[in-house]
Structure formats: C-alpha cells, structure tokens
Write a protein that holds these residues in place. Structure first.
Motif, PDB file in Angstrom:
ATOM      1  N   GLU A   1      11.468 -57.401  24.888  1.00 23.37           N
ATOM      2  CA  GLU A   1      11.110 -56.217  24.116  1.00 23.37           C
ATOM      3  C   GLU A   1      12.093 -56.118  22.961  1.00 23.37           C
ATOM      4  O   GLU A   1      13.302 -56.269  23.145  1.00 23.37           O
ATOM      5  N   LEU A   2      11.571 -55.883  21.783  1.00 26.65           N
ATOM      6  CA  LEU A   2      12.415 -55.781  20.594  1.00 26.65           C
ATOM      7  C   LEU A   2      13.132 -54.436  20.609  1.00 26.65           C
ATOM      8  O   LEU A   2      12.522 -53.388  20.412  1.00 26.65           O
ATOM      9  N   GLU A   3      14.441 -54.477  20.873  1.00 25.31           N
ATOM     10  CA  GLU A   3      15.227 -53.259  21.005  1.00 25.31           C
ATOM     11  C   GLU A   3      16.438 -53.310  20.071  1.00 25.31           C
ATOM     12  O   GLU A   3      16.928 -54.389  19.726  1.00 25.31           O
ATOM     13  N   PRO A   4      16.952 -52.150  19.661  1.00 26.89           N
ATOM     14  CA  PRO A   4      18.115 -52.127  18.773  1.00 26.89           C
ATOM     15  C   PRO A   4      19.345 -52.749  19.431  1.00 26.89           C
ATOM     16  O   PRO A   4      19.567 -52.596  20.632  1.00 26.89           O
TER      17      PRO A   4
ATOM     18  N   LEU B   1      23.722 -56.699  16.445  1.00 24.70           N
ATOM     19  CA  LEU B   1      23.223 -57.843  15.697  1.00 24.70           C
ATOM     20  C   LEU B   1      21.845 -58.187  16.243  1.00 24.70           C
ATOM     21  O   LEU B   1      21.717 -58.689  17.355  1.00 24.70           O
ATOM     22  N   LEU B   2      20.824 -57.877  15.479  1.00 30.22           N
ATOM     23  CA  LEU B   2      19.451 -58.119  15.902  1.00 30.22           C
ATOM     24  C   LEU B   2      18.928 -59.338  15.155  1.00 30.22           C
ATOM     25  O   LEU B   2      18.795 -59.322  13.933  1.00 30.22           O
ATOM     26  N   TYR B   3      18.652 -60.388  15.895  1.00 39.77           N
ATOM     27  CA  TYR B   3      18.269 -61.681  15.320  1.00 39.77           C
ATOM     28  C   TYR B   3      16.849 -62.005  15.775  1.00 39.77           C
ATOM     29  O   TYR B   3      16.588 -62.144  16.964  1.00 39.77           O
ATOM     30  N   LEU B   4      15.923 -62.122  14.828  1.00 44.39           N
ATOM     31  CA  LEU B   4      14.528 -62.422  15.142  1.00 44.39           C
ATOM     32  C   LEU B   4      14.174 -63.813  14.636  1.00 44.39           C
ATOM     33  O   LEU B   4      14.433 -64.144  13.471  1.00 44.39           O
ATOM     34  N   ARG B   5      13.571 -64.613  15.521  1.00 45.19           N
ATOM     35  CA  ARG B   5      13.110 -65.951  15.141  1.00 45.19           C
ATOM     36  C   ARG B   5      11.619 -66.064  15.429  1.00 45.19           C
ATOM     37  O   ARG B   5      11.177 -65.851  16.549  1.00 45.19           O
ATOM     38  N   PHE B   6      10.852 -66.435  14.408  1.00 49.36           N
ATOM     39  CA  PHE B   6       9.415 -66.584  14.548  1.00 49.36           C
ATOM     40  C   PHE B   6       9.065 -68.072  14.544  1.00 49.36           C
ATOM     41  O   PHE B   6       9.145 -68.729  13.517  1.00 49.36           O
TER      42      PHE B   6
ATOM     43  N   TYR C   1      15.789 -62.357  19.551  1.00 50.08           N
ATOM     44  CA  TYR C   1      14.396 -62.133  19.947  1.00 50.08           C
ATOM     45  C   TYR C   1      13.568 -63.272  19.374  1.00 50.08           C
ATOM     46  O   TYR C   1      13.672 -63.589  18.186  1.00 50.08           O
ATOM     47  N   ILE C   2      12.743 -63.894  20.209  1.00 48.62           N
ATOM     48  CA  ILE C   2      11.943 -65.026  19.748  1.00 48.62           C
ATOM     49  C   ILE C   2      10.462 -64.736  19.923  1.00 48.62           C
ATOM     50  O   ILE C   2      10.028 -64.188  20.938  1.00 48.62           O
ATOM     51  N   ASP C   3       9.685 -65.084  18.905  1.00 49.55           N
ATOM     52  CA  ASP C   3       8.236 -65.026  19.006  1.00 49.55           C
ATOM     53  C   ASP C   3       7.735 -66.454  19.059  1.00 49.55           C
ATOM     54  O   ASP C   3       7.936 -67.232  18.122  1.00 49.55           O
TER      55      ASP C   3
END
Length: 317
Positions: A196-199, A202-207, A183-185
């Motif tokens: 959409e941020l969903e379960p 492996l949940l990978y968030l990049r800001f 998921y990228i912001d």
C-alpha cells in the motif's frame, strides 16, 4: 499546491541511454544520433535512476563528468552493485566468486562520492530479486548493507511476498537505519509482494510496467518492461502523491523502468502533469507523435530545421 509538489517530488526514468535494439530511444525521445544523451535528458527531467552501477563500479571521473553536465538541481538515484545484492548474477556475469569485502564497499563509495559531495545524490537503491525471501539469513544481509551505507539516504526494493507478510519486522529493520521501503508497480504474480502506498520520509516509487505475460518468460530481458501505462492507470498514484505532499514532509522519488521505445519518459511526463507539476519540457515532434497523451505535459514541441537533422538537436534554445 504546485509549489509544494515541485519542492518535494522528483520524476525521471530508470536509465537514460537506450541507443540500440527494438526498444531504443534514438529517433523517438532523442535524435537518431545524439551527441550527449544525459545532457539532453537532464533538460527534461530533474532526476535519473542509474542502472549501470548495478553491473559495474562507477569510476569517480565518470561521476564528476555527470555532475558537470547536468543542471545544479539535478539528482541521481544510484542502484547498488549486483555483487552486494545478486551474488548469483555477479558470478554468472564475471566468473568471479561473489565474496564481498570491505574494499568492495569502499570502492563503491569512492565511485559515487563525487555525486554526493556536490549534493546531487538523491539516494541509493538497494534492489533485491523477487526470489529474495524474508529469512533470517537474508535479513542479516539486508541489515549489513544498511549499516554499510547508513551515511547515505537509502531506499530498499523488496519483491518477495514474505517481506510484506512480515511488514512490522521489515519496517523495524529499515527504520533502524533510516531507510525507506520502495514501492514497486509490477505484474501481480504468485510470490510477489503486495504493498500500500503510504507516507514515509523517503518515498521511492518504481514503475516496472504490467507485462505479466513476459515478466518471467521472455527471450530478451527488455521484453518484460515493454508496457505503456494509460492515463487511468496512473491516476490513482498521482492522487496519492498529491495527498502525501499536501499532508507531510515526504521526499518523493518516482522512476519509470518501462523503458522500451521511450515509454518510460512518456509515462514520467504524464505522471508529472497528473500530480500538478507545470509543463517545462521541450520535446521532439516524433516523441509526441508516438505518445499523444504527453501533449498536455510538455511546454513546446521542437521541429528541427532540415539542416539540423544530423546534428544531434533535441531541444530548441
């Protein structure tokens, strides 16, 4: 709840060494002349996203050194080499043809294996540009990379809107090799993906920041990442992460790439506090002065004695 979050979430920044230029961390997050940035960084965060492997192959001895100088529970997310994902950039940077061989894959794996062998590999990040559209050719490239690296945990960053428009196909392709969708912001621009941020396992968030004005038009590359998230901007993500950790078994990796002038570590600490991680970091007084919103996210402010000023001291013992 705090124990659950601590067990499943790792937070850090994209890279740890920004010693020069207007966006430098030295004198803010680090002392003016730090002796070992990674060792100092790992006293604050439990994970880092490695950017250097995008530009060049990692030497195995360098990887072993990183393993030795970081705590036992520290982890690395390794970005894939640009030759695999950005052939045009590779050719421009090196002058060499970007024809990928099995030897290239083997050399990349050889470089990161000292990290994997010590159980310090959080995952590999396969990052594509916002111009990498969901076409049959590009699906084939992604599928090939997923097969090559199927023995490693993998997250894939896809920025072009078409991957979201074909969400079921994209998910099926990633699921076939057990990979997660990052998921990228970033600034919402024409042609960029909506997510959409969903379960997921492996949940990978990049800001990346939301510097819309400088994202596609800038003189220096770091200008696009010159952005500081506010408490209010981070809250919706923190709430989602808390809900996901409470409801499932997701492994969550969060990295801030808005690195200019130490904004990434500031936002990472702010996020850690918002999702419920206890404050454990000791940081420099200069850092808290630059980012007052981090005050409640840290354990101690370190004010070095005058005699320590030139000795690379960041944290108290």
């Amino acid at each position: 709840m705090i124990g659950t979050v601590e067990k499943r979430v790792r937070i850090g920044t994209s890279g740890w060494s920004y010693p020069r230029g207007e966006g430098r961390w030295n004198g803010i997050f680090y002392p003016a002349k730090p002796k070992n940035e990674l060792e100092l960084y790992s006293q604050v965060f439990n994970a880092v996203e490695v950017n250097s492997t995008f530009y060049r192959l990692l030497d195995p001895q360098t990887a072993r050194t990183w393993v030795m100088m970081t705590p036992k529970d520290f982890a690395f997310a390794i970005k894939l080499w640009q030759k695999f994902t950005h052939p045009g950039m590779f050719k421009k940077a090196t002058g060499a043809e970007p024809e990928v061989t099995q030897a290239d894959y083997d050399d990349f794996k050889r470089g990161i294996n000292p990290i994997a062998e010590e159980c310090k590999l959080a995952c590999l990040l396969i990052q594509f540009s916002e111009w990498f559209a969901c076409t049959p050719q590009h699906q084939g490239i992604l599928s090939m990379l997923l097969r090559q690296f199927q023995d490693y945990p993998v997250a894939v960053e896809l920025r072009h809107a078409s991957w979201g428009e074909k969400a079921s196909e994209t998910k099926a392709l990633l699921d076939s090799c057990g990979a997660g969708l990052a998921y990228i912001d970033m600034p919402e621009l024409p042609g960029t993906i909506r997510q959409e941020l969903e379960p997921q396992r492996l949940l990978y968030l990049r800001f990346h920041g939301r510097n819309r004005e400088k994202w596609r038009t800038h003189e220096a590359a770091e200008e696009r990442y010159d952005y500081l998230y506010s408490e209010e901007e981070l809250k919706p993500f923190a709430e989602k992460v808390r809900g996901i950790t409470a409801a499932g078994e997701s492994k969550i990796l969060i990295f801030f790439n808005n690195h200019v002038r130490g904004q990434a570590p500031a936002n990472a600490l702010m996020m850690a506090r918002q999702i419920g991680l206890p404050p454990t970091a000791t940081v420099r007084a200069e850092f808290v002065k630059a980012f007052p919103a981090t005050k409640d996210a840290i354990k101690e402010i370190h004010i070095p004695e005058e005699k320590e000023a030139g000795q690379g001291v960041l944290f108290s013992a």
